[in-house]
Write a protein that holds these residues in place. Structure first.
Motif, PDB file in Angstrom:
ATOM      1  N   VAL A 130       0.821  -1.215   0.000  1.00  0.00           N
ATOM      2  CA  VAL A 130       0.000   0.000   0.000  1.00  0.00           C
ATOM      3  C   VAL A 130       0.854   1.263   0.000  1.00  0.00           C
ATOM      4  O   VAL A 130       0.544   2.226  -0.694  1.00  0.00           O
ATOM      5  CB  VAL A 130      -0.967   0.004   1.212  1.00  0.00           C
ATOM      6  CG1 VAL A 130      -1.780   1.274   1.270  1.00  0.00           C
ATOM      7  CG2 VAL A 130      -1.883  -1.220   1.177  1.00  0.00           C
ATOM      8  N   PHE A 131       1.924   1.247   0.774  1.00  0.00           N
ATOM      9  CA  PHE A 131       2.677   2.475   0.994  1.00  0.00           C
ATOM     10  C   PHE A 131       4.048   2.494   0.320  1.00  0.00           C
ATOM     11  O   PHE A 131       4.921   3.260   0.712  1.00  0.00           O
ATOM     12  CB  PHE A 131       2.856   2.711   2.504  1.00  0.00           C
ATOM     13  CG  PHE A 131       1.565   2.890   3.230  1.00  0.00           C
ATOM     14  CD1 PHE A 131       0.793   4.018   3.025  1.00  0.00           C
ATOM     15  CD2 PHE A 131       1.110   1.918   4.109  1.00  0.00           C
ATOM     16  CE1 PHE A 131      -0.407   4.196   3.688  1.00  0.00           C
ATOM     17  CE2 PHE A 131      -0.089   2.073   4.785  1.00  0.00           C
ATOM     18  CZ  PHE A 131      -0.855   3.220   4.572  1.00  0.00           C
ATOM     19  N   SER A 132       4.243   1.668  -0.701  1.00  0.00           N
ATOM     20  CA  SER A 132       5.563   1.620  -1.339  1.00  0.00           C
ATOM     21  C   SER A 132       5.936   2.944  -1.999  1.00  0.00           C
ATOM     22  O   SER A 132       7.119   3.248  -2.145  1.00  0.00           O
ATOM     23  CB  SER A 132       5.635   0.481  -2.355  1.00  0.00           C
ATOM     24  OG  SER A 132       4.672   0.678  -3.365  1.00  0.00           O
ATOM     25  N   SER A 133       4.963   3.753  -2.367  1.00  0.00           N
ATOM     26  CA  SER A 133       5.260   5.046  -2.987  1.00  0.00           C
ATOM     27  C   SER A 133       5.514   6.145  -1.955  1.00  0.00           C
ATOM     28  O   SER A 133       5.979   7.219  -2.307  1.00  0.00           O
ATOM     29  CB  SER A 133       4.131   5.462  -3.931  1.00  0.00           C
ATOM     30  OG  SER A 133       2.938   5.611  -3.197  1.00  0.00           O
ATOM     31  N   VAL A 134       5.206   5.880  -0.698  1.00  0.00           N
ATOM     32  CA  VAL A 134       5.475   6.842   0.375  1.00  0.00           C
ATOM     33  C   VAL A 134       6.748   6.361   1.067  1.00  0.00           C
ATOM     34  O   VAL A 134       6.712   5.523   1.962  1.00  0.00           O
ATOM     35  CB  VAL A 134       4.292   6.916   1.370  1.00  0.00           C
ATOM     36  CG1 VAL A 134       4.560   7.958   2.445  1.00  0.00           C
ATOM     37  CG2 VAL A 134       2.984   7.189   0.644  1.00  0.00           C
ATOM     38  N   PHE A 135       7.895   6.910   0.625  1.00  0.00           N
ATOM     39  CA  PHE A 135       9.177   6.341   1.036  1.00  0.00           C
ATOM     40  C   PHE A 135       9.392   6.351   2.544  1.00  0.00           C
ATOM     41  O   PHE A 135      10.050   5.465   3.072  1.00  0.00           O
ATOM     42  CB  PHE A 135      10.331   7.034   0.313  1.00  0.00           C
ATOM     43  CG  PHE A 135      10.659   8.411   0.820  1.00  0.00           C
ATOM     44  CD1 PHE A 135      11.621   8.585   1.801  1.00  0.00           C
ATOM     45  CD2 PHE A 135      10.004   9.518   0.311  1.00  0.00           C
ATOM     46  CE1 PHE A 135      11.929   9.849   2.269  1.00  0.00           C
ATOM     47  CE2 PHE A 135      10.306  10.783   0.776  1.00  0.00           C
ATOM     48  CZ  PHE A 135      11.269  10.946   1.771  1.00  0.00           C
ATOM     49  N   VAL A 136       8.836   7.319   3.243  1.00  0.00           N
ATOM     50  CA  VAL A 136       9.035   7.374   4.692  1.00  0.00           C
ATOM     51  C   VAL A 136       8.347   6.185   5.371  1.00  0.00           C
ATOM     52  O   VAL A 136       8.898   5.593   6.303  1.00  0.00           O
ATOM     53  CB  VAL A 136       8.503   8.712   5.265  1.00  0.00           C
ATOM     54  CG1 VAL A 136       8.559   8.727   6.770  1.00  0.00           C
ATOM     55  CG2 VAL A 136       9.274   9.871   4.692  1.00  0.00           C
ATOM     56  N   ILE A 137       7.195   5.805   4.891  1.00  0.00           N
ATOM     57  CA  ILE A 137       6.486   4.652   5.463  1.00  0.00           C
ATOM     58  C   ILE A 137       7.121   3.356   4.962  1.00  0.00           C
ATOM     59  O   ILE A 137       7.339   2.422   5.738  1.00  0.00           O
ATOM     60  CB  ILE A 137       4.984   4.708   5.133  1.00  0.00           C
ATOM     61  CG1 ILE A 137       4.370   5.946   5.806  1.00  0.00           C
ATOM     62  CG2 ILE A 137       4.281   3.437   5.604  1.00  0.00           C
ATOM     63  CD1 ILE A 137       2.932   6.213   5.441  1.00  0.00           C
ATOM     64  N   ALA A 138       7.457   3.293   3.683  1.00  0.00           N
ATOM     65  CA  ALA A 138       8.082   2.093   3.122  1.00  0.00           C
ATOM     66  C   ALA A 138       9.418   1.800   3.803  1.00  0.00           C
ATOM     67  O   ALA A 138       9.802   0.642   3.965  1.00  0.00           O
ATOM     68  CB  ALA A 138       8.274   2.249   1.615  1.00  0.00           C
TER      69      ALA A 138
END
Length: 116
Positions: A87-95
């Protein structure tokens, strides 16, 4: 010792082993052969439900308190691991939490083995 505790102990050890293998596969993909990412992503599907089974066995085995909920916490960490990639692979801080959560899974699985 009842059967619930015995199976819980076996699953705790198996989960710890799977976490170590999973980190090794990630290392192989990172530092060697990028095609190992597929193996890394498929292998987790084999053991992702183990902590949930451990949580249910904790009731059968009479495991109480924090020890019971450690396996539930491990399951929730596995779910969050999936989310960081799916889900969050595009949000680098979460990934970027993905390897940190892997460390927590390793620590938690050691704790589960020790409690078992």
């Amino acid at each position: 010792m009842n059967i619930g505790r015995i199976v819980y102990r076996i699953l705790a050890w198996a989960f710890l082993g799977c976490i170590v293998i999973q980190v090794f596969l990630a290392g192989m993909a990172t530092f060697g052969d990028p095609s190992k990412w597929l193996t890394h992503s498929l292998f987790v599907k084999i053991f992702a439900m183990v902590p949930l089974a451990m949580f249910l066995l904790a009731f059968i085995g009479g495991i109480k308190g924090r020890d019971r909920f450690l396996s539930l916490a491990l399951f929730l960490l596995v779910v969050i691991q999936f989310l960081t990639v799916q889900v969050f692979s595009s949000v680098f801080v979460i990934a970027a939490l993905h390897p940190l959560i892997a460390m927590l899974l390793f620590w938690g699985s050691i704790a589960a083995v020790r409690k078992a």
